[in-house]
Scaffold this motif. Structure first.
Motif, PDB file in Angstrom:
ATOM      1  N   LYS A   8       9.597 -77.471 -49.479  1.00 35.86           N
ATOM      2  CA  LYS A   8      10.025 -76.775 -50.707  1.00 35.86           C
ATOM      3  C   LYS A   8      10.667 -75.432 -50.335  1.00 35.86           C
ATOM      4  N   HIS A  95      13.087 -85.022 -57.265  1.00 33.26           N
ATOM      5  CA  HIS A  95      11.721 -84.490 -57.249  1.00 33.26           C
ATOM      6  C   HIS A  95      11.388 -83.963 -58.651  1.00 33.26           C
ATOM      7  N   GLU A 170       5.122 -89.977 -57.219  1.00 38.34           N
ATOM      8  CA  GLU A 170       4.436 -88.691 -57.280  1.00 38.34           C
ATOM      9  C   GLU A 170       4.042 -88.394 -58.727  1.00 38.34           C
ATOM     10  N   ILE A 175       0.800 -83.035 -58.307  1.00 37.79           N
ATOM     11  CA  ILE A 175       1.609 -82.244 -57.363  1.00 37.79           C
ATOM     12  C   ILE A 175       1.150 -80.793 -57.355  1.00 37.79           C
ATOM     13  N   GLY A 176       0.700 -80.360 -56.198  1.00 37.46           N
ATOM     14  CA  GLY A 176       0.319 -78.961 -56.021  1.00 37.46           C
ATOM     15  C   GLY A 176      -0.905 -78.535 -56.801  1.00 37.46           C
ATOM     16  N   SER A 215      -0.837 -83.784 -53.695  1.00 35.96           N
ATOM     17  CA  SER A 215      -2.102 -83.286 -53.150  1.00 35.96           C
ATOM     18  C   SER A 215      -2.668 -84.157 -52.027  1.00 35.96           C
ATOM     19  N   GLY A 236       3.562 -81.921 -49.677  1.00 32.68           N
ATOM     20  CA  GLY A 236       4.062 -80.570 -49.931  1.00 32.68           C
ATOM     21  C   GLY A 236       3.225 -79.550 -49.184  1.00 32.68           C
ATOM     22  N   GLY A 237       2.255 -78.956 -49.868  1.00 33.44           N
ATOM     23  CA  GLY A 237       1.455 -77.858 -49.316  1.00 33.44           C
ATOM     24  C   GLY A 237       0.927 -78.119 -47.914  1.00 33.44           C
TER      25      GLY A 237
HETATM   26  P1  PGA Z   1       1.779 -81.331 -52.787  1.00 37.50           P
HETATM   27  O1  PGA Z   1       3.324 -81.604 -53.132  1.00 37.50           O
HETATM   28  O2  PGA Z   1       1.432 -82.132 -51.565  1.00 37.50           O
HETATM   29  O3  PGA Z   1       1.714 -79.836 -52.527  1.00 37.50           O
HETATM   30  O4  PGA Z   1       0.979 -81.737 -53.968  1.00 37.50           O
HETATM   31  C1  PGA Z   1       3.857 -82.898 -53.023  1.00 37.50           C
HETATM   32  C2  PGA Z   1       5.312 -82.897 -53.389  1.00 37.50           C
HETATM   33  O5  PGA Z   1       5.714 -82.127 -54.272  1.00 37.50           O
HETATM   34  O6  PGA Z   1       6.116 -83.648 -52.817  1.00 37.50           O
END
Ligand code: PGA
Length: 252
Positions: A8, A95, A170, A175-176, A215, A236-237
Motif C-alpha cells: 500500500k 482493490h 478480500e 481488510i486491516g 488480516s 497487507g499489514g
Molecule cells: P491486510 O490487507 O492484510 O492489512 O488486512 C490486505 C489487503 O488490503 O490486501
C-alpha cells in the motif's frame, strides 16, 4: 501457491529497499514451489527490480494499480507499458480501497484488467463484499457482479484464454481490521468464485489462483492454505515486516 505482499502507501524508498533485500535473503528458507510477490509503491519499483535481479532472487514484482490507457494526457497516472518496462509482472486491480476511496467502478476495473493483459502482465483482480452486504445476505450477488464485470467482456475473456489472471477474494470487513474471515467461510467464498469462473472459463478455472486477503497473519495463514480452493494470500499489514511475511510464506 502465491504469497503476495501489498505494501500500500507505506515505507520510504530506503525502507522498501531494505525490506526487499531482507526478503531476498530470507527466500533461501522458502520452498521453490511457493511464488513470492511484492507490490511496492510506484516510486520504489525500479529500485526493487534492480535488487531482485542482482540477487537473482525468485521474487516477482507487482504494482498496486495502473491507468487504463497506454499513453496520453492523464496527469499523474502510470501506464501499464511503463510498468512492464520496469520488470513488473503483476498488477493489483480493483482493490477495495480503490473501489471505495477512488470511486473505481466495475467498468473501470474491467478496462484496467484489459490493458494489463494486453501489456502481457497478470492482473490480480480483487473482489469482496462489505459487512453490510454480507449481513444483508447479498454476498453472492455482489461477488458475482464484480466478477462478471470482467468475465462478460469478450475482449478480456479472449485475452484470459491466452494468459493468466489471479483473483483475490478480500472481504472488505476483514481488510486491516484484524477480523480475518473464518477459513471455512473463506473456502466457501472461493468455491463459489471458482464455480463462476468455471461457467466462463471451463477448461481453465481449476488453474486460476484464488488468493484470500484480509488480516492474514503468521498465526492464521496455515488454516487458509489447508483449504482446497485457497491458492495463496494477498497480505497487507503483515507484508511490511520481513519476519511476518516470510513466516506466512513458510506456512504455505
Ligand atoms: P491486510 O490487507 O492484510 O492489512 O488486512 C490486505 C489487503 O488490503 O490486501
Amino acid at each position: 501457491m502465491l504469497i503476495a505482499g501489498n505494501w500500500k502507501m507505506n515505507l520510504l524508498p530506503h525502507e522498501g529497499m531494505l525490506l526487499t533485500h531482507e526478503i531476498c535473503e530470507g527466500m533461501k528458507s522458502i520452498s521453490p514451489e511457493i511464488e513470492i510477490l511484492i507490490c511496492p509503491p510506484f516510486t520504489h519499483l525500479a529500485q526493487c527490480s534492480v535488487i531482485i535481479e542482482s540477487d537473482d532472487a525468485r521474487i516477482s514484482l507487482g504494482a498496486q494499480n495502473c491507468d487504463s490507457h497506454e499513453f496520453g494526457a492523464y496527469t499523474g497516472e502510470i501506464s501499464p507499458l511503463m510498468l512492464v518496462s520496469m520488470g513488473v509482472e503483476y498488477v493489483i486491480i480493483g482493490h477495495s480501497e480503490r473501489r471505495v476511496l477512488f470511486n473505481e467502478s466495475n467498468e473501470i476495473i474491467a478496462e484496467k484488467c484489459h490493458v494489463v493483459l494486453e501489456a502481457g502482465m497478470i492482473p490480480i483482480i480483487c473482489i469482496g463484499e462489505t459487512l453490510e452486504e454480507r449481513n444483508a445476505g447479498n454476498f453472492e450477488g455482489i461477488v458475482r457482479e464484480q466478477l462478471l464485470g470482467i468475465l462478460r467482456n469478450e475482449a478480456i475473456l479472449e485475452s484470459i484464454l491466452n494468459s493468466d489472471i489471479v483473483i483475490a477474494y478480500e472481504p472488505v470487513w476483514a481488510i486491516g481490521t484484524g477480523l480475518a474471515a473464518d477459513p471455512d467461510q473463506a473456502e466457501n467464498a472461493h468455491k463459489f468464485i471458482r464455480s463462476i469462473l468455471n461457467e466462463y472459463l471451463p477448461g481453465q478455472s481449476d488453474m486460476i489462483r484464488i488468493l484470500y486477503g484480509g488480516s492474514v497473519k503468521p498465526d492464521n495463514a496455515s488454516a487458509y492454505f489447508a483449504m482446497p480452493n485457497i491458492d495463496g494470500a494477498l497480505i497487507g499489514g503483515a507484508s511490511l515486516n520481513v519476519e511476518s511475511f516470510l513466516a506466512i510464506a513458510q506456512s504455505a
